[in-house]
Design a protein around this motif. Structure first.
Motif, PDB file in Angstrom:
ATOM      1  N   PRO A   5       0.803  -1.232   0.000  1.00  0.00           N
ATOM      2  CA  PRO A   5       0.000   0.000   0.000  1.00  0.00           C
ATOM      3  C   PRO A   5       0.837   1.284   0.000  1.00  0.00           C
ATOM      4  N   ASP A   6       2.056   1.229   0.567  1.00  0.00           N
ATOM      5  CA  ASP A   6       2.903   2.430   0.587  1.00  0.00           C
ATOM      6  C   ASP A   6       3.678   2.634  -0.718  1.00  0.00           C
ATOM      7  N   GLY A   7       3.457   1.765  -1.711  1.00  0.00           N
ATOM      8  CA  GLY A   7       4.089   1.918  -3.015  1.00  0.00           C
ATOM      9  C   GLY A   7       5.328   1.061  -3.223  1.00  0.00           C
ATOM     10  N   ARG A   8       5.902   0.516  -2.152  1.00  0.00           N
ATOM     11  CA  ARG A   8       7.070  -0.350  -2.307  1.00  0.00           C
ATOM     12  C   ARG A   8       6.671  -1.641  -2.998  1.00  0.00           C
ATOM     13  N   GLU A   9       7.656  -2.273  -3.622  1.00  0.00           N
ATOM     14  CA  GLU A   9       7.429  -3.568  -4.262  1.00  0.00           C
ATOM     15  C   GLU A   9       8.282  -4.626  -3.594  1.00  0.00           C
ATOM     16  N   ILE A  10       7.721  -5.816  -3.484  1.00  0.00           N
ATOM     17  CA  ILE A  10       8.452  -6.973  -2.973  1.00  0.00           C
ATOM     18  C   ILE A  10       8.507  -7.979  -4.097  1.00  0.00           C
ATOM     19  N   ALA A  20       5.719  -6.953  10.959  1.00  0.00           N
ATOM     20  CA  ALA A  20       5.980  -7.572   9.655  1.00  0.00           C
ATOM     21  C   ALA A  20       5.612  -6.634   8.516  1.00  0.00           C
ATOM     22  N   THR A  21       6.169  -6.935   7.353  1.00  0.00           N
ATOM     23  CA  THR A  21       5.724  -6.324   6.107  1.00  0.00           C
ATOM     24  C   THR A  21       4.521  -7.150   5.669  1.00  0.00           C
ATOM     25  N   VAL A  22       3.357  -6.520   5.571  1.00  0.00           N
ATOM     26  CA  VAL A  22       2.116  -7.253   5.343  1.00  0.00           C
ATOM     27  C   VAL A  22       1.660  -7.093   3.894  1.00  0.00           C
ATOM     28  N   VAL A  23       1.339  -8.220   3.275  1.00  0.00           N
ATOM     29  CA  VAL A  23       0.808  -8.245   1.919  1.00  0.00           C
ATOM     30  C   VAL A  23      -0.621  -8.778   2.004  1.00  0.00           C
ATOM     31  N   THR A  24      -1.568  -8.045   1.411  1.00  0.00           N
ATOM     32  CA  THR A  24      -2.974  -8.458   1.450  1.00  0.00           C
ATOM     33  C   THR A  24      -3.580  -8.374   0.054  1.00  0.00           C
TER      34      THR A  24
END
Length: 181
Positions: free
Chosen positions: A60-65, A133-137
């Motif tokens: 959501p903050d624009g970063r990519e994983i 954690a870094t959360v992905v939803t």
């Protein structure tokens, strides 16, 4: 004789009622299992050592994983709203990771969208996991889920840099060393 006939008719009717109820229960159980996640094969021993499929998930903050940007020794955990074992593991996971000294950048928490109206529970999981954690939803979580090959929940794993799975478990005992005080 009429008493015997009445007993036979009553027994037959009771047997048919029992058969009808059993049929209804079996239909209900089968319908309930269609929505359940499949049984467990990301966490088999053969998965350890495999390299993740490439994926990209935008936060959501624009970063990519991606599979290549996961830090060495990162902890990845997969949760699904509506999953009983996930609900049991979640508070323990948050507390253990919080005490472990791992930064949020070293912990990837994936909250896979639930079926039906699980949005509120998905947001609740994400808010509980966000401090540790870094959360992905959402749909981004589906891409990560597919890359890891997850098809049952909860799953916790360790990942080397470059996306190689080094350990898999259903809980944290084997993956997070105990904290000494």
């Amino acid at each position: 004789m009429s008493l015997l006939a009445a007993a036979v008719v009553f027994s037959t009717a009771l047997g048919l009622l029992n058969l009808l109820l059993a049929y209804g229960i079996i239909r209900r159980l089968r319908a309930g299992n269609r929505d359940a996640p499949p049984a467990f094969p990301v966490t088999d021993a053969e998965s350890v050592g495999t390299v993740l499929e490439d994926f990209t998930a935008r936060l959501p903050d624009g970063r990519e994983i991606t599979a290549r940007t996961i830090p060495d020794g990162a902890l990845a955990a997969f949760f699904a709203p509506g999953c009983g074992p996930c609900a049991e593991l979640l508070p323990h996971f948050v507390a253990t990771v919080g005490r472990s000294g791992l930064s949020a950048a070293e912990v990837l928490a994936v909250v896979v969208p639930g079926r039906g109206d699980a949005g509120a529970q998905e947001r609740e999981y994400a808010s509980l996991l966000a401090p540790v954690a870094t959360v992905v939803t959402g749909e981004e979580a589906r891409a990560v889920e597919a890359a890891f090959g997850v098809n049952a929940y909860p799953v916790v794993c360790r990942v080397e840099s470059g996306g190689r799975l080094t350990a898999l478990a259903r809980d944290l005992h084997e993956l997070v060393p105990p904290v000494t005080v």
